[in-house]
Scaffold this motif. Sequence first.
Motif, PDB file in Angstrom:
ATOM      1  N   ASP A  37       0.812  -1.221   0.000  1.00 39.88           N
ATOM      2  CA  ASP A  37       0.000   0.000   0.000  1.00 39.88           C
ATOM      3  C   ASP A  37       0.842   1.265   0.000  1.00 39.88           C
ATOM      4  N   ARG A  38       2.186   1.128   0.065  1.00 37.90           N
ATOM      5  CA  ARG A  38       3.157   2.246   0.023  1.00 37.90           C
ATOM      6  C   ARG A  38       3.026   3.186   1.212  1.00 37.90           C
ATOM      7  N   ARG A  39       2.350   2.756   2.270  1.00 34.98           N
ATOM      8  CA  ARG A  39       2.178   3.598   3.441  1.00 34.98           C
ATOM      9  C   ARG A  39       3.137   3.243   4.570  1.00 34.98           C
ATOM     10  N   SER A  40       3.921   2.207   4.392  1.00 30.43           N
ATOM     11  CA  SER A  40       4.887   1.832   5.420  1.00 30.43           C
ATOM     12  C   SER A  40       6.063   1.101   4.784  1.00 30.43           C
ATOM     13  N   GLU A  48      21.854   4.510   8.133  1.00 29.53           N
ATOM     14  CA  GLU A  48      20.417   4.335   7.949  1.00 29.53           C
ATOM     15  C   GLU A  48      19.926   5.188   6.787  1.00 29.53           C
ATOM     16  N   PRO A  49      18.826   4.791   6.172  1.00 24.73           N
ATOM     17  CA  PRO A  49      18.313   5.558   5.029  1.00 24.73           C
ATOM     18  C   PRO A  49      17.806   6.925   5.469  1.00 24.73           C
ATOM     19  N   LEU A  50      17.583   7.783   4.484  1.00 23.81           N
ATOM     20  CA  LEU A  50      17.059   9.126   4.728  1.00 23.81           C
ATOM     21  C   LEU A  50      15.657   9.202   4.132  1.00 23.81           C
ATOM     22  N   LEU A  51      14.670   9.530   4.977  1.00 25.12           N
ATOM     23  CA  LEU A  51      13.286   9.665   4.540  1.00 25.12           C
ATOM     24  C   LEU A  51      13.011  11.139   4.270  1.00 25.12           C
ATOM     25  N   MET A  52      12.545  11.441   3.060  1.00 24.98           N
ATOM     26  CA  MET A  52      12.298  12.824   2.653  1.00 24.98           C
ATOM     27  C   MET A  52      10.861  13.004   2.211  1.00 24.98           C
ATOM     28  N   ASP A  86      12.703  12.582  10.498  1.00 25.10           N
ATOM     29  CA  ASP A  86      13.425  11.704  11.424  1.00 25.10           C
ATOM     30  C   ASP A  86      12.832  10.310  11.425  1.00 25.10           C
ATOM     31  N   LEU A  87      13.694   9.303  11.404  1.00 24.48           N
ATOM     32  CA  LEU A  87      13.253   7.917  11.467  1.00 24.48           C
ATOM     33  C   LEU A  87      13.228   7.443  12.912  1.00 24.48           C
ATOM     34  N   VAL A  93       8.623   1.846   9.583  1.00 29.27           N
ATOM     35  CA  VAL A  93       8.572   3.286   9.352  1.00 29.27           C
ATOM     36  C   VAL A  93       7.285   3.626   8.603  1.00 29.27           C
ATOM     37  N   PRO A  94       6.454   4.563   9.124  1.00 32.61           N
ATOM     38  CA  PRO A  94       5.310   5.025   8.338  1.00 32.61           C
ATOM     39  C   PRO A  94       5.785   5.929   7.201  1.00 32.61           C
ATOM     40  N   LEU A  95       5.155   5.819   6.061  1.00 32.46           N
ATOM     41  CA  LEU A  95       5.545   6.606   4.888  1.00 32.46           C
ATOM     42  C   LEU A  95       4.439   7.619   4.560  1.00 32.46           C
ATOM     43  N   PRO A  96       4.730   8.918   4.726  1.00 33.74           N
ATOM     44  CA  PRO A  96       3.739   9.934   4.371  1.00 33.74           C
ATOM     45  C   PRO A  96       3.568  10.012   2.858  1.00 33.74           C
ATOM     46  N   SER A  97       2.495  10.632   2.422  1.00 39.92           N
ATOM     47  CA  SER A  97       2.268  10.816   0.990  1.00 39.92           C
ATOM     48  C   SER A  97       3.404  11.629   0.379  1.00 39.92           C
ATOM     49  N   GLY A  98       3.856  11.227  -0.802  1.00 37.87           N
ATOM     50  CA  GLY A  98       4.934  11.933  -1.485  1.00 37.87           C
ATOM     51  C   GLY A  98       6.317  11.641  -0.931  1.00 37.87           C
ATOM     52  N   TRP A  99       6.477  10.492  -0.310  1.00 42.75           N
ATOM     53  CA  TRP A  99       7.745  10.142   0.332  1.00 42.75           C
ATOM     54  C   TRP A  99       8.830   9.792  -0.684  1.00 42.75           C
ATOM     55  N   SER A 100      10.068   9.951  -0.248  1.00 41.27           N
ATOM     56  CA  SER A 100      11.253   9.441  -0.944  1.00 41.27           C
ATOM     57  C   SER A 100      12.168   8.837   0.112  1.00 41.27           C
ATOM     58  N   LEU A 101      12.816   7.743  -0.218  1.00 44.49           N
ATOM     59  CA  LEU A 101      13.693   7.054   0.726  1.00 44.49           C
ATOM     60  C   LEU A 101      15.037   6.824   0.056  1.00 44.49           C
TER      61      LEU A 101
END
Length: 381
Positions: free
Chosen positions: A259-262, A272-276, A283-284, A306-314
């Motif tokens: 579902d691309r939400r997590s 660790e990866p960077l969530l943008m 912050d993760l 990790v929850p993924l907000p709309s429009g995320w990049s990792l």
Amino acid sequence: MRTKTVRVLLVEDDDGDALLVEALLEEVSAPFVLARARTLAESERLLNDADCVLLDLGLPDSTGLNALHRLLSKPNAPAILVLTGRDDDREGITAVAAGAEDYLVKGQVDGELLLRGVRYAVERRRSEDAQRQLREAKLLAAERARLERGLLPPALLQNSDVDLEVRYQPGGQRMLLGGDFYDAVGMPDGTVYAIIGDVCGHGPDEAALGVCLRIAWRALVLSGAPPEKVLQTLDQVLVAERHGEGIFTTACMVTVAPDRRSARYFLAGHPEPLLMVGDRIVDLPQSKIGVPLGVLPDYAWTGVDVPLPSGWSLACYTDGLIEGRVPDDIDRLGVERLCEILEQHLRIGPNWMDSVIAEVTELNGGALDDDVAILLLKDGK
């Protein structure tokens, strides 16, 4: 145009023959610097200072082609012209077949012939060396291309709504391929798997090990292995395939839910990866980095959700991106400074990878010591 002086080493135990060679060169005012050795052992000590060797095969400490073989076996051996006795063409032909550039028959050589023979031998050796270096360069380039295809393959994300961008820059002035690798795979249920890794060291052995690990990772993912078991199995593969006891590999593995939400990420001694989201870095959750692959037997890596907000990049990256130098600072660049640079470039636009790598390289004052690999997953919905 001034003729370059040629350094000639005459290997001749007979004083009369040696005097004749010297007189012939003086006769034509040849631009040569002549040195002499009376034995094979003495010639080996003087070999590095010669462009061409005039070699008599009958020496006190060598007979037949032994002297020729010994000199040719030396690293960067110069051109060798063999001197044979009168009416002894057979010995000269055999010497050429064994690697000499040419042969000259004593008593049948004048100054001009000797001059041309030496010049021909030197130029032929230079041409042969240039051709050999070109062949070696082509072979190395082909091998590098094969390794690079294995380390940095096309992702298996057909028909996926997760976008992928990657970058790779080899480290060091020689631009040799290291052991950084990445991959991404989309599964039938919609889950996306991605990995980025870094084999310690730099060179063909490390690159080959990286290829092995990357292929093993893809095979494990496609076979349906649970994410928690993938790194454990890779650890076993590394231990079995590594070329040295102390070789280890850091890795970051990410799974993105259908579902691309997590997402869930696993760290094996890796940044660790960077969530943008937009132009800011999110912050993760606090995570346990875990030990690198190949360090502790039977180690169990655990994932961080990790929850993924709309429009995320990792963004996942290798540590070559944060280990560059900073002007007027004894410390490395580090994650905090990288994030500051990244946020500046995010405000300019989404295509930040090339510009960030360029700025980090500029801060380092030139080429980065280690390879840089970046794998960027983006919400494509």
